[in-house]
Design a protein around this motif. Structure first.
Motif, PDB file in Angstrom:
ATOM      1  N   VAL A 348       0.827  -1.215   0.000  1.00  0.00           N
ATOM      2  CA  VAL A 348       0.000   0.000   0.000  1.00  0.00           C
ATOM      3  C   VAL A 348       0.859   1.261   0.000  1.00  0.00           C
ATOM      4  O   VAL A 348       0.372   2.348   0.315  1.00  0.00           O
ATOM      5  CB  VAL A 348      -0.973   0.017   1.208  1.00  0.00           C
ATOM      6  N   ASP A 349       2.141   1.122  -0.359  1.00  0.00           N
ATOM      7  CA  ASP A 349       2.992   2.307  -0.444  1.00  0.00           C
ATOM      8  C   ASP A 349       2.489   3.209  -1.569  1.00  0.00           C
ATOM      9  O   ASP A 349       2.041   2.749  -2.613  1.00  0.00           O
ATOM     10  CB  ASP A 349       4.450   1.914  -0.687  1.00  0.00           C
ATOM     11  N   GLY A 350       2.556   4.509  -1.329  1.00  0.00           N
ATOM     12  CA  GLY A 350       2.084   5.468  -2.317  1.00  0.00           C
ATOM     13  C   GLY A 350       0.577   5.569  -2.412  1.00  0.00           C
ATOM     14  O   GLY A 350       0.048   6.172  -3.349  1.00  0.00           O
ATOM     15  N   SER A 351      -0.138   4.999  -1.440  1.00  0.00           N
ATOM     16  CA  SER A 351      -1.603   5.018  -1.467  1.00  0.00           C
ATOM     17  C   SER A 351      -2.138   5.807  -0.280  1.00  0.00           C
ATOM     18  O   SER A 351      -1.406   6.140   0.662  1.00  0.00           O
ATOM     19  CB  SER A 351      -2.158   3.594  -1.410  1.00  0.00           C
ATOM     20  N   ALA A 352      -3.438   6.089  -0.322  1.00  0.00           N
ATOM     21  CA  ALA A 352      -4.073   6.787   0.793  1.00  0.00           C
ATOM     22  C   ALA A 352      -3.991   5.959   2.074  1.00  0.00           C
ATOM     23  O   ALA A 352      -3.801   6.505   3.170  1.00  0.00           O
ATOM     24  CB  ALA A 352      -5.530   7.094   0.455  1.00  0.00           C
ATOM     25  N   THR A 353      -4.115   4.641   1.938  1.00  0.00           N
ATOM     26  CA  THR A 353      -4.023   3.771   3.116  1.00  0.00           C
ATOM     27  C   THR A 353      -2.636   3.850   3.739  1.00  0.00           C
ATOM     28  O   THR A 353      -2.492   3.949   4.962  1.00  0.00           O
ATOM     29  CB  THR A 353      -4.346   2.312   2.738  1.00  0.00           C
ATOM     30  N   GLY A 354      -1.611   3.810   2.901  1.00  0.00           N
ATOM     31  CA  GLY A 354      -0.248   3.935   3.405  1.00  0.00           C
ATOM     32  C   GLY A 354      -0.019   5.267   4.095  1.00  0.00           C
ATOM     33  O   GLY A 354       0.625   5.338   5.152  1.00  0.00           O
TER      34      GLY A 354
END
Length: 365
Positions: A348-354
């Motif tokens: 989830v890197d680069g995501s809203a979750t990350g």
């Protein structure tokens, strides 16, 4: 006496789901209190999964055993997750807490009343109790699981005289409602000490600008485990291996806990003095020297070299034993790189979750 802690099956279920299915991108509800009313604030489940995991692996390294209620352990025991390795080794153990069900039930209701700090909570909780007594169904399921279930675990903690590490949503409810857990737990005290010291180091080294004044502060033990892990699946096995590295600290914590439990003031002062000594050593290390003890600092590789005019014996003591272990945990990484490694492990890197996960560990200066 074993240095044990009671944990929520709910937490272990969330952690098992995390390992098997990845980070959950949906939202849960944090129960908040505002103007004498409770409501539900959306919170990322991925954040609570991560907090539950970090609490669990901290206990895995620093406790002799983690106890869960055997009646509800099937919530995670049937899942083929790395946690089962800890169960096989006896570090995680199902326990028949409800053999004292009458005592637990009485105290659970008293604690529930204390958590119900608003009229709206009292009304909703009563509806849950009435619904359960009528047809074994609670109309406010999340509230029941968080409040009534949390009160039940606190009651187990009280009856069996064991500390309790609550699920992140229960922990938030306790804090938001003003309900406080007993302070007499050595591991929680030392974990808080490490967190406070790490924030102090970050503030000193990174400054306190009005705009740029936030720091990542990941708990010390999860940082070490993430540094050694090459995949998410390795985290539990690495934590179990790391128990050997921290055997000395675990033994020290057990003696500290015995002093607290026995209300041995003299012994408690002795252990607190060791924490104070480590704190003073850190102050000198990062440049908080007293005017009578001027500090000179020289940049080194990854750590500061320092020359001080102070108590040389105390400085020497901080190079060995428990104080050296604490100092290494404090002066290690703040966790920024490790939390980014963590979100990358789960894709989830680069995501809203990350971003939500990383942001949840930010401390404002």
């Amino acid at each position: 006496m074993a240095q044990g802690v009671i944990a929520d099956n709910w937490s272990l279920q969330d952690i098992s789901t995390l390992f098997l299915e990845g980070l959950d991108k949906e939202k849960a509800g944090e129960i908040i209190i505002d103007e004498n009313q409770h409501s539900y604030k959306p919170i990322s489940i991925a954040v609570t999964q991560t907090e539950a995991l970090f609490d669990f692996i901290t206990d895995l390294v620093l406790r002799d055993e983690i106890l869960v209620d055997e009646r509800f352990a099937d919530a995670w025991e049937g899942m083929d997750s790395p946690i089962l390795n800890a169960k096989k080794l006896g570090v995680v153990r199902a326990y028949p807490f409800l053999s004292k069900s009458d005592e637990i039930a009485e105290i659970r209701e008293e604690i529930s009343d204390r958590i119900c700090s608003t009229e709206s909570l009292r009304v909703a909780h009563k509806e849950n109790v009435d619904g359960w007594n009528f047809n074994k169904k609670s109309p406010h399921k999340l509230l029941s699981q968080t409040l009534w279930g949390g009160a039940g675990m606190c009651a187990r903690s009280y009856v069996y005289e064991k500390s309790y590490t609550p699920h992140p949503l229960r922990k938030r409810l306790f804090i938001n409602s003003g309900f406080m857990l007993p302070a007499g737990d050595a591991v929680h005290q030392v974990s808080s000490f490490l967190n406070d010291q790490k924030v102090k180091v970050s503030e000193k080294l990174l400054g306190n600008d009005k705009l740029f004044s936030t720091y990542i502060n990941i708990p010390a033990i999860p940082i070490r485990i993430l540094q050694e892990s090459q995949s998410a699946e390795q985290m539990i096995s690495i934590a179990l291996q790391m128990r050997d590295d921290f055997q000395g600290l675990r033994d020290w914590l057990k003696m500290f806990q015995n002093a607290i439990s026995e209300e041995d003031t003299k012994a408690m002062i002795k252990y607190r003095k060791q924490l104070d000594s480590a704190s003073q050593y850190i102050d000198k290390k990062i440049g908080y020297g007293a005017s009578s003890s001027p500090v000179s600092m020289e940049a080194g590789i990854g750590i500061f070299k320092i020359a001080i005019k102070g108590n040389p014996l105390d400085s020497l003591k901080n190079q060995f034993g428990i104080r050296a272990t604490l100092n290494k945990l404090i002066l290690g990484s703040s966790g920024r790189e490790e939390i980014r490694k963590y979100v990358k492990m789960f894709g989830v890197d680069g995501s809203a979750t990350g971003y939500e996960i990383e942001n949840s560990f930010i401390v404002k200066g």
